[in-house]
Design a protein around this motif. Sequence first.
Motif, mmCIF file in Angstrom:
data_model
loop_
_atom_site.group_PDB
_atom_site.id
_atom_site.type_symbol
_atom_site.label_atom_id
_atom_site.label_comp_id
_atom_site.label_asym_id
_atom_site.label_seq_id
_atom_site.Cartn_x
_atom_site.Cartn_y
_atom_site.Cartn_z
ATOM 1 N N LEU A 1 0.826 -1.204 0.000
ATOM 2 C CA LEU A 1 0.000 0.000 0.000
ATOM 3 C C LEU A 1 0.864 1.259 0.000
ATOM 4 O O LEU A 1 0.529 2.251 -0.637
ATOM 5 C CB LEU A 1 -0.941 -0.004 1.208
ATOM 6 N N VAL A 2 1.971 1.206 0.730
ATOM 7 C CA VAL A 2 2.997 2.257 0.713
ATOM 8 C C VAL A 2 4.329 1.538 0.634
ATOM 9 O O VAL A 2 4.599 0.642 1.433
ATOM 10 C CB VAL A 2 2.952 3.144 1.984
ATOM 11 N N LYS A 3 5.149 1.924 -0.317
ATOM 12 C CA LYS A 3 6.426 1.227 -0.511
ATOM 13 C C LYS A 3 7.523 2.240 -0.814
ATOM 14 O O LYS A 3 7.705 2.654 -1.947
ATOM 15 C CB LYS A 3 6.299 0.228 -1.668
ATOM 16 N N ASN A 4 8.207 2.673 0.248
ATOM 17 C CA ASN A 4 9.374 3.519 0.052
ATOM 18 C C ASN A 4 10.377 3.227 1.159
ATOM 19 O O ASN A 4 10.110 2.445 2.061
ATOM 20 C CB ASN A 4 9.002 5.006 -0.065
ATOM 21 N N GLN A 5 11.537 3.847 1.095
ATOM 22 C CA GLN A 5 12.617 3.545 2.045
ATOM 23 C C GLN A 5 12.268 3.937 3.479
ATOM 24 O O GLN A 5 12.722 3.311 4.425
ATOM 25 C CB GLN A 5 13.899 4.247 1.612
ATOM 26 N N ASP A 6 11.483 4.990 3.654
ATOM 27 C CA ASP A 6 11.168 5.495 4.986
ATOM 28 C C ASP A 6 9.992 4.803 5.653
ATOM 29 O O ASP A 6 9.894 4.775 6.874
ATOM 30 C CB ASP A 6 10.879 6.999 4.927
ATOM 31 N N LEU A 7 9.087 4.274 4.847
ATOM 32 C CA LEU A 7 7.853 3.699 5.381
ATOM 33 C C LEU A 7 7.321 2.629 4.446
ATOM 34 O O LEU A 7 7.284 2.810 3.231
ATOM 35 C CB LEU A 7 6.794 4.801 5.547
ATOM 36 N N SER A 8 6.894 1.520 5.044
ATOM 37 C CA SER A 8 6.261 0.441 4.290
ATOM 38 C C SER A 8 4.959 0.074 4.986
ATOM 39 O O SER A 8 4.935 -0.132 6.206
ATOM 40 C CB SER A 8 7.190 -0.779 4.245
ATOM 41 N N ILE A 9 3.864 0.025 4.209
ATOM 42 C CA ILE A 9 2.589 -0.454 4.724
ATOM 43 C C ILE A 9 2.117 -1.549 3.779
ATOM 44 O O ILE A 9 1.950 -1.315 2.581
ATOM 45 C CB ILE A 9 1.531 0.663 4.827
ATOM 46 N N ILE A 10 1.956 -2.741 4.341
ATOM 47 C CA ILE A 10 1.575 -3.902 3.545
ATOM 48 C C ILE A 10 0.300 -4.503 4.124
ATOM 49 O O ILE A 10 0.182 -4.689 5.337
ATOM 50 C CB ILE A 10 2.701 -4.962 3.530
ATOM 51 N N HIS A 11 -0.656 -4.782 3.250
ATOM 52 C CA HIS A 11 -1.866 -5.519 3.615
ATOM 53 C C HIS A 11 -1.553 -6.983 3.318
ATOM 54 O O HIS A 11 -1.219 -7.320 2.186
ATOM 55 C CB HIS A 11 -3.030 -5.029 2.762
ATOM 56 N N GLU A 12 -1.623 -7.837 4.339
ATOM 57 C CA GLU A 12 -1.283 -9.244 4.142
ATOM 58 C C GLU A 12 -2.462 -10.139 4.483
ATOM 59 O O GLU A 12 -3.314 -9.780 5.295
ATOM 60 C CB GLU A 12 -0.061 -9.638 4.983
ATOM 61 N N CYS A 13 -2.481 -11.291 3.860
ATOM 62 C CA CYS A 13 -3.513 -12.297 4.095
ATOM 63 C C CYS A 13 -2.840 -13.657 4.235
ATOM 64 O O CYS A 13 -2.131 -14.086 3.327
ATOM 65 C CB CYS A 13 -4.503 -12.303 2.933
#
Length: 113
Positions: free
Chosen positions: A22-34
């Motif tokens: 959902l957000v993918k950069n060096q400072d912050l990652s937000i992943i929706h996982e199942c």
Amino acid sequence: MKISKNNAEHYIWGDNSDGWHLVKNQDLSIIHECMPANTSELKHYHQQARQFFFILSGIATIEVDGNEITLYPQEGVEVPPLVPHQMFNKSNKEVEFLVISQPTSKGDRVFVE
């Protein structure tokens, strides 16, 4: 730009688990996982990344530094850098959750035996 599982970058990990960036950069990652029923990831820690796991649906179990925690929908837990952890889905239903990492956890994982 609006982001969701429908248009996010998708990948497969572990035992046929899904992830969407959902957000993918060096400072912050937000992943929706199942995670499918009765699956788990490998125990590991991150050298720099601090993570927060937040359950959207289902019931997850996470072991953090040797302590097992059961997480229900709308509950979460923070995992600091260098702390071993492992996510489990011990239930018969899939579990969906967010993994928020700061900075990104990419290339930062060390597996624990």
